[in-house]
Design a protein around this motif. Structure first.
Motif, PDB file in Angstrom:
ATOM      1  N   TYR A  86       0.871  -1.172   0.000  1.00 54.00           N
ATOM      2  CA  TYR A  86       0.000   0.000   0.000  1.00 54.00           C
ATOM      3  C   TYR A  86       0.904   1.216   0.000  1.00 54.00           C
ATOM      4  O   TYR A  86       2.091   1.093   0.301  1.00 54.00           O
ATOM      5  N   THR A  87       0.371   2.351  -0.364  1.00 54.24           N
ATOM      6  CA  THR A  87       1.225   3.528  -0.530  1.00 54.24           C
ATOM      7  C   THR A  87       0.698   4.679   0.327  1.00 54.24           C
ATOM      8  O   THR A  87      -0.374   4.590   0.919  1.00 54.24           O
ATOM      9  N   GLN A  88       1.499   5.733   0.404  1.00 55.25           N
ATOM     10  CA  GLN A  88       1.185   6.880   1.261  1.00 55.25           C
ATOM     11  C   GLN A  88       1.206   8.149   0.431  1.00 55.25           C
ATOM     12  O   GLN A  88       2.015   8.291  -0.473  1.00 55.25           O
ATOM     13  N   LYS A  89       0.342   9.066   0.777  1.00 54.41           N
ATOM     14  CA  LYS A  89       0.339  10.361   0.108  1.00 54.41           C
ATOM     15  C   LYS A  89       1.106  11.363   0.961  1.00 54.41           C
ATOM     16  O   LYS A  89       0.886  11.430   2.180  1.00 54.41           O
ATOM     17  N   GLY A  90       1.981  12.145   0.314  1.00 50.05           N
ATOM     18  CA  GLY A  90       2.750  13.148   1.047  1.00 50.05           C
ATOM     19  C   GLY A  90       3.565  12.500   2.156  1.00 50.05           C
ATOM     20  O   GLY A  90       4.163  11.452   1.959  1.00 50.05           O
ATOM     21  N   ASP A  91       3.533  13.120   3.339  1.00 43.02           N
ATOM     22  CA  ASP A  91       4.329  12.554   4.435  1.00 43.02           C
ATOM     23  C   ASP A  91       3.466  11.707   5.377  1.00 43.02           C
ATOM     24  O   ASP A  91       3.819  11.495   6.535  1.00 43.02           O
ATOM     25  N   THR A  92       2.348  11.216   4.860  1.00 35.67           N
ATOM     26  CA  THR A  92       1.519  10.296   5.651  1.00 35.67           C
ATOM     27  C   THR A  92       2.337   9.074   6.047  1.00 35.67           C
ATOM     28  O   THR A  92       3.135   8.568   5.267  1.00 35.67           O
ATOM     29  N   ASP A  93       2.126   8.612   7.292  1.00 39.20           N
ATOM     30  CA  ASP A  93       2.762   7.362   7.717  1.00 39.20           C
ATOM     31  C   ASP A  93       1.692   6.497   8.379  1.00 39.20           C
ATOM     32  O   ASP A  93       1.644   6.354   9.596  1.00 39.20           O
ATOM     33  N   ASN A 430      -8.963  12.663   5.995  1.00 36.52           N
ATOM     34  CA  ASN A 430      -8.229  11.440   6.339  1.00 36.52           C
ATOM     35  C   ASN A 430      -8.897  10.261   5.641  1.00 36.52           C
ATOM     36  O   ASN A 430     -10.047   9.932   5.912  1.00 36.52           O
ATOM     37  N   ARG A 431      -8.146   9.643   4.740  1.00 36.39           N
ATOM     38  CA  ARG A 431      -8.822   8.689   3.866  1.00 36.39           C
ATOM     39  C   ARG A 431      -7.862   7.654   3.298  1.00 36.39           C
ATOM     40  O   ARG A 431      -6.650   7.807   3.348  1.00 36.39           O
ATOM     41  N   CYS A 432      -8.476   6.613   2.737  1.00 40.55           N
ATOM     42  CA  CYS A 432      -7.748   5.741   1.841  1.00 40.55           C
ATOM     43  C   CYS A 432      -8.437   5.822   0.492  1.00 40.55           C
ATOM     44  O   CYS A 432      -9.659   5.969   0.413  1.00 40.55           O
ATOM     45  N   GLU A 433      -7.668   5.762  -0.566  1.00 37.70           N
ATOM     46  CA  GLU A 433      -8.193   5.836  -1.928  1.00 37.70           C
ATOM     47  C   GLU A 433      -7.359   4.892  -2.784  1.00 37.70           C
ATOM     48  O   GLU A 433      -6.345   4.381  -2.339  1.00 37.70           O
ATOM     49  N   LEU A 434      -7.795   4.678  -4.022  1.00 38.74           N
ATOM     50  CA  LEU A 434      -6.997   3.813  -4.889  1.00 38.74           C
ATOM     51  C   LEU A 434      -5.769   4.570  -5.381  1.00 38.74           C
ATOM     52  O   LEU A 434      -5.850   5.737  -5.749  1.00 38.74           O
ATOM     53  N   ASP A 435      -4.636   3.900  -5.353  1.00 40.61           N
ATOM     54  CA  ASP A 435      -3.446   4.466  -5.972  1.00 40.61           C
ATOM     55  C   ASP A 435      -3.538   4.174  -7.471  1.00 40.61           C
ATOM     56  O   ASP A 435      -3.632   3.016  -7.871  1.00 40.61           O
ATOM     57  N   PRO A 436      -3.521   5.216  -8.310  1.00 45.45           N
ATOM     58  CA  PRO A 436      -3.732   4.969  -9.734  1.00 45.45           C
ATOM     59  C   PRO A 436      -2.593   4.206 -10.415  1.00 45.45           C
ATOM     60  O   PRO A 436      -2.767   3.709 -11.535  1.00 45.45           O
ATOM     61  N   THR A 437      -1.456   4.087  -9.752  1.00 45.08           N
ATOM     62  CA  THR A 437      -0.298   3.518 -10.464  1.00 45.08           C
ATOM     63  C   THR A 437       0.226   2.198  -9.905  1.00 45.08           C
ATOM     64  O   THR A 437       1.097   1.575 -10.510  1.00 45.08           O
ATOM     65  N   VAL A 438      -0.272   1.761  -8.753  1.00 47.72           N
ATOM     66  CA  VAL A 438       0.327   0.581  -8.111  1.00 47.72           C
ATOM     67  C   VAL A 438      -0.717  -0.522  -7.963  1.00 47.72           C
ATOM     68  O   VAL A 438      -1.854  -0.261  -7.576  1.00 47.72           O
ATOM     69  N   ASP A 440      -1.292  -4.869  -6.676  1.00 50.84           N
ATOM     70  CA  ASP A 440      -0.715  -5.956  -5.885  1.00 50.84           C
ATOM     71  C   ASP A 440      -0.329  -7.114  -6.810  1.00 50.84           C
ATOM     72  O   ASP A 440      -0.400  -6.990  -8.037  1.00 50.84           O
ATOM     73  N   GLU A 441       0.056  -8.244  -6.242  1.00 47.48           N
ATOM     74  CA  GLU A 441       0.588  -9.319  -7.081  1.00 47.48           C
ATOM     75  C   GLU A 441      -0.476  -9.945  -7.971  1.00 47.48           C
ATOM     76  O   GLU A 441      -0.138 -10.662  -8.910  1.00 47.48           O
ATOM     77  N   TRP A 442      -1.766  -9.675  -7.686  1.00 46.97           N
ATOM     78  CA  TRP A 442      -2.823 -10.193  -8.546  1.00 46.97           C
ATOM     79  C   TRP A 442      -3.346  -9.121  -9.520  1.00 46.97           C
ATOM     80  O   TRP A 442      -4.379  -9.287 -10.146  1.00 46.97           O
ATOM     81  N   GLY A 443      -2.634  -7.994  -9.527  1.00 49.16           N
ATOM     82  CA  GLY A 443      -3.015  -6.931 -10.451  1.00 49.16           C
ATOM     83  C   GLY A 443      -4.139  -6.046  -9.953  1.00 49.16           C
ATOM     84  O   GLY A 443      -4.700  -5.251 -10.711  1.00 49.16           O
ATOM     85  N   ILE A 444      -4.484  -6.177  -8.681  1.00 51.28           N
ATOM     86  CA  ILE A 444      -5.579  -5.373  -8.124  1.00 51.28           C
ATOM     87  C   ILE A 444      -5.007  -4.040  -7.619  1.00 51.28           C
ATOM     88  O   ILE A 444      -4.028  -4.031  -6.855  1.00 51.28           O
ATOM     89  N   PRO A 445      -5.608  -2.904  -8.036  1.00 50.83           N
ATOM     90  CA  PRO A 445      -5.119  -1.606  -7.551  1.00 50.83           C
ATOM     91  C   PRO A 445      -5.096  -1.558  -6.011  1.00 50.83           C
ATOM     92  O   PRO A 445      -6.009  -2.067  -5.361  1.00 50.83           O
ATOM     93  N   VAL A 446      -4.047  -0.967  -5.468  1.00 54.61           N
ATOM     94  CA  VAL A 446      -3.868  -0.959  -4.010  1.00 54.61           C
ATOM     95  C   VAL A 446      -4.342   0.362  -3.422  1.00 54.61           C
ATOM     96  O   VAL A 446      -4.635   1.322  -4.143  1.00 54.61           O
ATOM     97  N   LEU A 447      -4.392   0.407  -2.098  1.00 55.56           N
ATOM     98  CA  LEU A 447      -4.813   1.623  -1.402  1.00 55.56           C
ATOM     99  C   LEU A 447      -3.637   2.571  -1.186  1.00 55.56           C
ATOM    100  O   LEU A 447      -2.504   2.147  -0.965  1.00 55.56           O
ATOM    101  N   ARG A 448      -3.983   3.844  -1.243  1.00 54.85           N
ATOM    102  CA  ARG A 448      -3.036   4.896  -0.870  1.00 54.85           C
ATOM    103  C   ARG A 448      -3.653   5.647   0.307  1.00 54.85           C
ATOM    104  O   ARG A 448      -4.834   5.989   0.271  1.00 54.85           O
ATOM    105  N   PHE A 449      -2.854   5.886   1.330  1.00 50.86           N
ATOM    106  CA  PHE A 449      -3.374   6.523   2.543  1.00 50.86           C
ATOM    107  C   PHE A 449      -2.976   7.995   2.607  1.00 50.86           C
ATOM    108  O   PHE A 449      -1.879   8.372   2.198  1.00 50.86           O
ATOM    109  N   ASP A 450      -3.894   8.779   3.116  1.00 53.94           N
ATOM    110  CA  ASP A 450      -3.668  10.213   3.308  1.00 53.94           C
ATOM    111  C   ASP A 450      -4.243  10.528   4.683  1.00 53.94           C
ATOM    112  O   ASP A 450      -5.463  10.510   4.866  1.00 53.94           O
TER     113      ASP A 450
END
Lengths: 568, 241
Positions: A86-93, A430-438, A440-450
């Motif tokens: 999963y990925t992060q937006k900006g300096d989200t951790d 404060n949200r999770c959304e789909l990361d347009p570029t990443v 998972d191993e099955w090709g399913i778009p992953v979440l990006r957190f903000d």
């Protein structure tokens, strides 16, 4: 070959999915239960970690990526899974925990089972922040009552206004360090009561055992005396023959027809990588708040072009986790103690519910205190900094040789710890959304957190630190380490670390401001329901599991009723 | 006295007989007098404790790997023996198979590799500077002298800090490796990890600590004589069975 048509497809076998499976199967409906992980039963010796000695593991119980809470912890999962980024937006951790096994994260939780109180459903009325739930305590109370009796929870009726009484099993007696804490809390005029946890201190039926006090619920109980969704809900439901269980099945999306209603789900069979589908009249999502949001956002169609249930742009928003901070102390009076078996039940026997009125404070929401300590079983990490407390008794830290044996014995069981768990204020941003570029191993778009904590949570953490210091000192302790200040957000945990994510598909009466109605039914598709913590409007200073199960039961009753009326 | 250079020391080490230190059977008496003769108990090479297939595969892979050189393993053994010697009724680090435990943990946790390899090299360099040979090839009193200067974190000497960190790490691993064995349980007097009926702190302990259970609190607690009777409540949420 014709595909079987299910009445109900349930995605996820944790607290929400387990309860829905149990209720809907018992109502005579044909259920497909779809779980992303493997089958699991702690009663099977092949999967048992309970009552093992540390030397049965080559790493003596040390944590691994697959078991971040230790090698013997029953929960297979973590914040960092192979092939599932999963990925992060900006300096989200943000830390996103996922369990991958039958029973989901109910294999991991501390079995702390707290009802939300009347105030917890109407926070906006009190402080003007966030939103009220569309329902109140009186709507959920009958289900809390039923959950208490079906699942079992120990505790005590205290008549507290916002920590409601229940149908409790009797509590275990406090351990020695907990008696020190009780004395400290009394001195500080802070309440302390028996803990409320889902372990069977008394028999509730002839299927599950009664606690034998090994203190290892985190390893899952081979006599099923603690609650996990698998032991208390899924196995009984499977016995009835109404449930087909699909394991290692990672749901990609909910499939909808031209009218926008669901017809089933598609999933990846992780054993062979094949894409497969299940057909059903009703889809119930219980994949956990963020995974359910991800499935909905990935369920795009002409009728649901921003994802299913997302016409109002609310899926993934208002994501919030509990706040947390912890501190511990050395209790000199607990040095050189008599050694006896005080494993008890796993974790605390006593706790402190929120006791103040935020009206008089500079932050809006409360927290509760969890107490730790005692003479636990040595495991990896035992003996680290063996004689660090020497600095408090005028002796030198460090050294080598047989004197270390005396140090180990002298300080064994002399630590008292407090962990605070609090309520945060839900935020639109404060949200999770789909990361347009990443993917998972099955090709399913992953979440990006903000996600950013606000001053509300940071100010609350400052108060937590003052409280912990006061209580640890009042209990006779010398507080360890330095007190985290503003530069460290007062020791506030990172979002996601407490593993109480809620709010991503919140319920409401206004379809433009919520994702589901009060029964977890999507505004945008009347045969899709959410029964995990995604529907929570706010989190409360309580652990979410008991409320997830009460609401899942309530939704299950609603589904049966609506099917009878042929509305769905 | 001639001071050996680093290169000469390595050369003499290569020629020295490092007798069978790596393999020894359970129960061997360890000795820190001669590093070349040090032996330790072996640990199992396979385990069965509720693992998934992926976990089994990973552990098998770790067991098949070798990380430490023989010199490093011997140095670890000598250090562990100094930290928790075997001249004790409950045995010591070598009886608990410490070198093999350290090797496994180092393979399991990539981040441990460098601090231990580097720490051993630091210690050898220090030993050469002070006594003209690697740590395991100086005398016992010289080894203890080397440990004395890095065994206490309150020492502020800047040039010793890396050694102090290394020694603390080795002390942690040694104690955790020992106390997570049956010998360690016995040494501690640990009681637990067994089915039982917890019914509170023993009375003698309560008195010793000058604490007591409040009657009002005990009323909320389990009556263990009724634990097997199926729970029933009245409509007022009172337990009645």
């Amino acid at each position: 070959m014709a595909q079987e048509q299910y009445d109900i497809i349930i995605v996820g076998s944790g607290a929400g999915g387990g309860m829905a499976t149990y209720q809907l199967a018992n109502a005579g409906l044909k259920v497909a239960l779809v779980e992303a992980g493997d089958y699991y039963d702690p009663a099977s010796d092949e999967q048992r970690t309970q009552l093992r000695n540390p030397w049965e593991s080559p790493r003596r119980g040390a944590s691994t990526r697959r078991r971040p809470f230790g090698d013997y912890n029953s929960c297979i999962g973590g914040w960092d899974l192979d092939g599932e980024p999963y990925t992060q937006k900006g300096d989200t951790d943000f830390r996103w925990w996922r369990a991958r096994m039958l029973g989901g994260r109910t294999n991991h939780w501390g079995r702390i089972a707290l009802r939300f109180g009347p105030l917890d459903f109407k926070r906006k009325d009190i402080d003007g922040l966030g939103d009220n739930w569309p329902i109140g305590y009186e709507d959920v109370k009958p289900y809390y009552d039923k959950v208490d009796k079906l699942i079992g929870v120990f505790g005590s009726n205290e008549g507290l206004p916002n920590d409601p009484d229940g149908f409790f099993l009797p509590a275990p007696k406090p351990r020695l360090h907990e008696l020190y804490y009780i004395n400290g809390a009394r001195k500080s005029n802070i309440p302390v009561i028996p803990a409320r946890k889902s372990m069977l201190t008394k028999r509730i039926n002839n299927d599950r055992g009664v606690c034998y006090y090994c203190g290892q619920c985190s390893r899952a109980c081979s006599i099923h005396a603690d609650f996990s969704s698998s032991t208390a809900l899924v196995y009984p439901a499977l016995k009835g023959g109404q449930v087909d269980l699909y394991t290692d099945a990672m749901v990609r999306e909910v499939i909808t027809d031209d009218t926008g209603r669901a017809t089933g789900v598609s999933y990846v069979n992780k054993k062979n990588g094949q894409e497969q589908q299940l057909q059903g009249r009703i889809v119930v999502l219980a994949a956990s708040a963020c995974s359910t949001a991800r499935i909905l956002l990935n369920s795009k169609s002409d009728r649901h072009e921003n994802g299913l249930g997302n016409s109002g742009d609310h899926v993934g928003r208002y994501l919030h986790d509990s706040t947390g901070a912890g501190r511990s102390a050395f209790i000199p009076e607990l040095m050189d103690r008599d050694i006896y078996n005080e494993d008890g039940v796993s974790g605390m026997h006593v706790y402190t519910p929120w006791w103040l009125d935020n009206k008089n404070l500079d932050f809006p929401r409360g927290y509760h205190l969890e107490i730790g300590g005692g003479m636990g079983m040595p495991s990896y990490g035992f003996g680290f900094s063996a004689n660090q407390y020497n600095e408090f008794i005028g002796e030198r830290v460090g050294g080598y040789g047989n004197q270390l044996r005396d140090d180990i014995r002298r300080f064994y069981g002399s630590r008292l710890s407090i962990d605070c768990r609090g309520e945060s204020v839900p935020q639109w941003g404060n949200r999770c959304e789909l990361d347009p570029t990443v993917v998972d191993e099955w090709g399913i778009p992953v979440l990006r957190f903000d996600y950013k904590w606000t001053d509300y949570e940071i100010d609350q953490a400052r108060h937590m630190q003052d409280t912990m210091e006061e209580l640890l000192e009042a209990s006779g302790g010398i507080v360890l380490g330095s007190k985290p200040g503003a530069d460290r957000d007062y020791g506030l945990t990172k979002p996601g670390e407490i593993i109480h994510e809620v709010g991503t598909t919140r319920m409401g009466t206004d379809a433009a401001k919520s994702v589901t109605n009060e029964f977890g039914q999507l505004h945008d598709a009347d045969n899709v329901f959410v029964v995990d913590a995604g529907t929570f409007v706010s989190q409360a200073d309580k652990n979410p599991t008991w409320t997830i199960m009460a609401l899942s039961w309530r939704t299950s009753d609603y589904i049966v009723d609506q099917m009878k009326q042929q509305n769905i | 006295m001639k001071t050996l250079t680093r290169r000469e020391t390595l050369k003499s080490l290569l020629l020295a007989p490092l007798a069978g230190g790596v393999i020894a059977s359970t129960g061997c008496i360890a000795s820190s007098n001669s590093a070349a003769e040090i032996t330790w108990s072996s640990l199992p090479k396979s385990y069965s404790y509720g693992r998934t297939e992926a976990e089994k595969l990973r552990d098998q892979k770790l067991f098949s790997e070798t990380y430490f050189r023989e010199h490093e393993l011997l140095t670890i053994a000598v250090l562990c023996d100094i930290i928790l010697p075997s001249d004790h009724p409950n045995g010591g680090a070598l009886d608990a198979g410490l070198p093999e435990f350290v090797e496994f943990m180092v393979k399991d946790r990539e981040r441990y590799k460098l601090p231990i390899r580097g720490g051993i090299a630091w210690l050898d360099n220090r030993a050469i500077d002070r006594f003209g040979a690697d740590f395991i090839n100086v005398t016992e009193s010289q080894r203890l002298s080397l440990c004395d200067e890095i065994a206490y974190p309150d020492v502020k000497d800047a040039e010793l800090q890396a050694g102090i960190s290394f020694f603390s790490f080795m002390r942690n691993l040694t104690l955790t490796g020992y106390y997570t064995t049956a010998e360690g349980f016995k040494d501690l007097g640990y009681k637990g990890n067994t089915p039982n009926i917890w019914d509170g702190v023993p009375e003698s302990v309560l008195q010793k600590h000058n604490v007591a259970y409040e009657a009002e609190w005990l009323e909320k607690c389990v009556d263990q004589s009724r634990r097997d009777i199926i729970a029933q409540w009245d409509d007022e949420m009172n337990l009645i069975s």
